[in-house]
Design an enzyme around this catalytic site. Structure first.
Site, mmCIF file in Angstrom:
data_model
loop_
_atom_site.group_PDB
_atom_site.id
_atom_site.type_symbol
_atom_site.label_atom_id
_atom_site.label_comp_id
_atom_site.label_asym_id
_atom_site.label_seq_id
_atom_site.Cartn_x
_atom_site.Cartn_y
_atom_site.Cartn_z
ATOM 1 N N SER A 138 5.999 -29.232 -21.401
ATOM 2 C CA SER A 138 5.801 -30.082 -20.227
ATOM 3 C C SER A 138 5.463 -31.521 -20.597
ATOM 4 O O SER A 138 5.549 -32.416 -19.758
ATOM 5 C CB SER A 138 4.692 -29.507 -19.335
ATOM 6 O OG SER A 138 5.069 -28.258 -18.803
ATOM 7 N N GLY A 164 7.377 -27.055 -16.786
ATOM 8 C CA GLY A 164 8.376 -27.884 -17.449
ATOM 9 C C GLY A 164 8.099 -29.358 -17.235
ATOM 10 O O GLY A 164 7.214 -29.729 -16.447
ATOM 11 N N CYS A 178 3.234 -24.558 -12.076
ATOM 12 C CA CYS A 178 3.434 -25.983 -12.377
ATOM 13 C C CYS A 178 4.775 -26.485 -11.838
ATOM 14 O O CYS A 178 4.928 -26.605 -10.639
ATOM 15 C CB CYS A 178 3.270 -26.224 -13.879
ATOM 16 S SG CYS A 178 2.810 -27.933 -14.271
ATOM 17 N N LEU A 179 5.764 -26.753 -12.679
ATOM 18 C CA LEU A 179 7.057 -27.223 -12.194
ATOM 19 C C LEU A 179 7.682 -26.185 -11.264
ATOM 20 O O LEU A 179 8.295 -26.538 -10.245
ATOM 21 C CB LEU A 179 7.997 -27.536 -13.358
ATOM 22 C CG LEU A 179 9.390 -28.042 -12.981
ATOM 23 C CD1 LEU A 179 9.320 -29.371 -12.254
ATOM 24 C CD2 LEU A 179 10.278 -28.175 -14.214
ATOM 25 N N HIS A 198 -2.510 -23.969 -14.836
ATOM 26 C CA HIS A 198 -1.964 -23.045 -15.828
ATOM 27 C C HIS A 198 -2.918 -21.869 -16.063
ATOM 28 O O HIS A 198 -3.835 -21.962 -16.875
ATOM 29 C CB HIS A 198 -1.715 -23.775 -17.152
ATOM 30 C CG HIS A 198 -0.500 -24.632 -17.140
ATOM 31 N ND1 HIS A 198 0.697 -24.234 -17.689
ATOM 32 C CD2 HIS A 198 -0.285 -25.863 -16.624
ATOM 33 C CE1 HIS A 198 1.603 -25.185 -17.527
ATOM 34 N NE2 HIS A 198 1.029 -26.188 -16.873
ATOM 35 N N GLU A 237 -2.458 -19.289 -17.697
ATOM 36 C CA GLU A 237 -2.315 -18.713 -19.047
ATOM 37 C C GLU A 237 -3.169 -19.434 -20.076
ATOM 38 O O GLU A 237 -3.236 -19.019 -21.244
ATOM 39 C CB GLU A 237 -0.852 -18.753 -19.490
ATOM 40 C CG GLU A 237 -0.364 -20.072 -20.042
ATOM 41 C CD GLU A 237 -0.178 -21.175 -19.022
ATOM 42 O OE1 GLU A 237 0.044 -22.329 -19.418
ATOM 43 O OE2 GLU A 237 -0.257 -20.884 -17.811
#
Length: 372
Positions: free
Chosen positions: A46, A240, A268-269, A351, A353
């Site tokens: 990203s 991304g 996210c993206l 995020h 993760e």
């Protein structure tokens, strides 16, 4: 180390030392507030096209290793740090950050007052910059920067995405045994790779999902047919780089998936593309959210989760017309998570993760598995 010169879009010109790749490079500059995990940050796709300013003043202490890479390569333009430590000391380290940057053709700039740079970005917003070990004349650097395309005009997805489909083989890493956990999968999803982080794939596998990763140029009709045949049970849309509004072809494919009512989870993206596909365009934040210590309120549970973040764009408030807002950023109150009202789809801006960062939001992967 060799001398380097940096020219920012607002006219600020500074001298630095270079400990990474030499040459001349142009990109957008953002700052990251994480106190650790620089290798995971540098290898996060990203950040493609960006220079990362680390607010942590000491960088390089723990070296680099094979386990902390978040993608097959590194796509950022460079990093700006206060002090680079040439000596590294960690039982997991295999090499120095300096060698890693040189091998990845990424600039590493140090002896910089990063506190001033962070303050400048907070005040004026993310901006373009040029760094060079070859050119010291600010007027030449200014000219080269003005002639270069802006990051919002470049589609980095084509660079960071996988070129062919593959099955992800690992679950999360077990630091007790120093090995990846054995997958025990029940359902199968297709993950569309817009610049996916490795630990996203690990976390999906960890909750019992077999993950087939496909390139960004996927065909929705093919996935819909596979879903109807129960060959796959859902779709994951990854993180991304870049401006999501550039990805109109991908948005058109996502619209088909929405219409087919396939269960989907976006990060996210992927979160932003789902919003655009539903008719709600994204907007750019002043300096974005980048770091592993950002508080997000889970509206559903009332809990505050400390999260890992890396984004420059946000979805608009109007999306509440068709979706329930599930998470909010406690720094600026922007939307961090939504669940669509009439479809089996949810997404988050942060995020869960981690890598690096806290793991308080990782339960979202289990929620996706339950929805499948």
């Amino acid at each position: 180390m060799q001398k380097a010169w940096v020219y920012f879009e607002n006219g600020v010109f500074i001298e630095a030392q270079c400990f990474g790749a030499s040459g001349t490079s142009i990109g957008e500059v953002v700052f990251n507030t994480s106190m650790s995990g620089y290798q995971e940050i540098i290898t996060d796709p990203s950040y493609a096209g960006q220079f990362i300013v680390f607010s942590m003043p000491e960088i390089g202490i723990v070296g680099v290793n094979d386990f902390d890479k978040e993608s097959r390569g590194a796509y950022c333009k460079g990093i700006l740090v206060r002090e680079y430590n040439t000596r590294f000391s960690n039982f997991r380290a295999k090499d120095s950050l300096e060698n890693f940057l040189k091998q990845s053709n990424i600039m590493g700039l140090c002896k910089i007052n990063t506190r001033d740079i962070v303050k400048m970005i907070k005040k004026e917003g993310a901006m373009m910059m040029i760094a060079s070990t070859e050119i010291s004349d600010p007027e030449i650097l200014k000219k080269l920067l003005s002639e270069a395309p802006h990051i919002q005009e470049i589609n980095y997805i084509e660079i960071v995405s996988t070129k062919k489909p593959y099955i992800h083989q690992y679950a999360t890493f077990d630091f007790n045994t120093f090995a990846y956990k054995e997958p025990n999968t029940i359902k199968k999803v297709v993950a569309v790779d817009f610049g996916i982080k490795t630990n996203i794939l690990n976390e999906l596998t960890d909750v019992g999902i077999e993950v087939e990763v496909v390139p960004y140029s996927f065909e929705a009709d093919v996935l819909i047919e596979r879903f109807k045949k129960q060959e796959i049970h859902g779709i994951f849309l990854s993180n991304g780089p870049g401006d999501p509004m550039l990805l109109q072809d991908e948005v058109a494919q996502i619209k088909k998936l929405i219409k087919a009512r396939i269960p989907m989870f976006g990060i996210c993206l992927g979160h932003q593309l789902l919003s655009i596909a539903h008719g709600y365009n994204t907007f750019k934040l002043k300096f974005g959210h980048h770091g592993g210590n950002h508080p997000v309120k889970n509206i559903i549970t009332g809990e505050v989760e400390i999260t890992s973040q890396n984004h420059n764009y946000s979805v608009p408030e109007e999306i509440a017309d068709i979706a329930e807002i599930t998470h909010r950023n406690l720094f600026d109150n922007t939307i961090e998570g939504i669940r669509y009202k009439d479809a089996p789809i949810f997404s988050v801006q942060h995020h869960p993760e981690s890598s690096p960062g806290p793991k308080e939001a990782r339960k979202l992967f289990a929620e996706f598995a339950s929805m499948l």
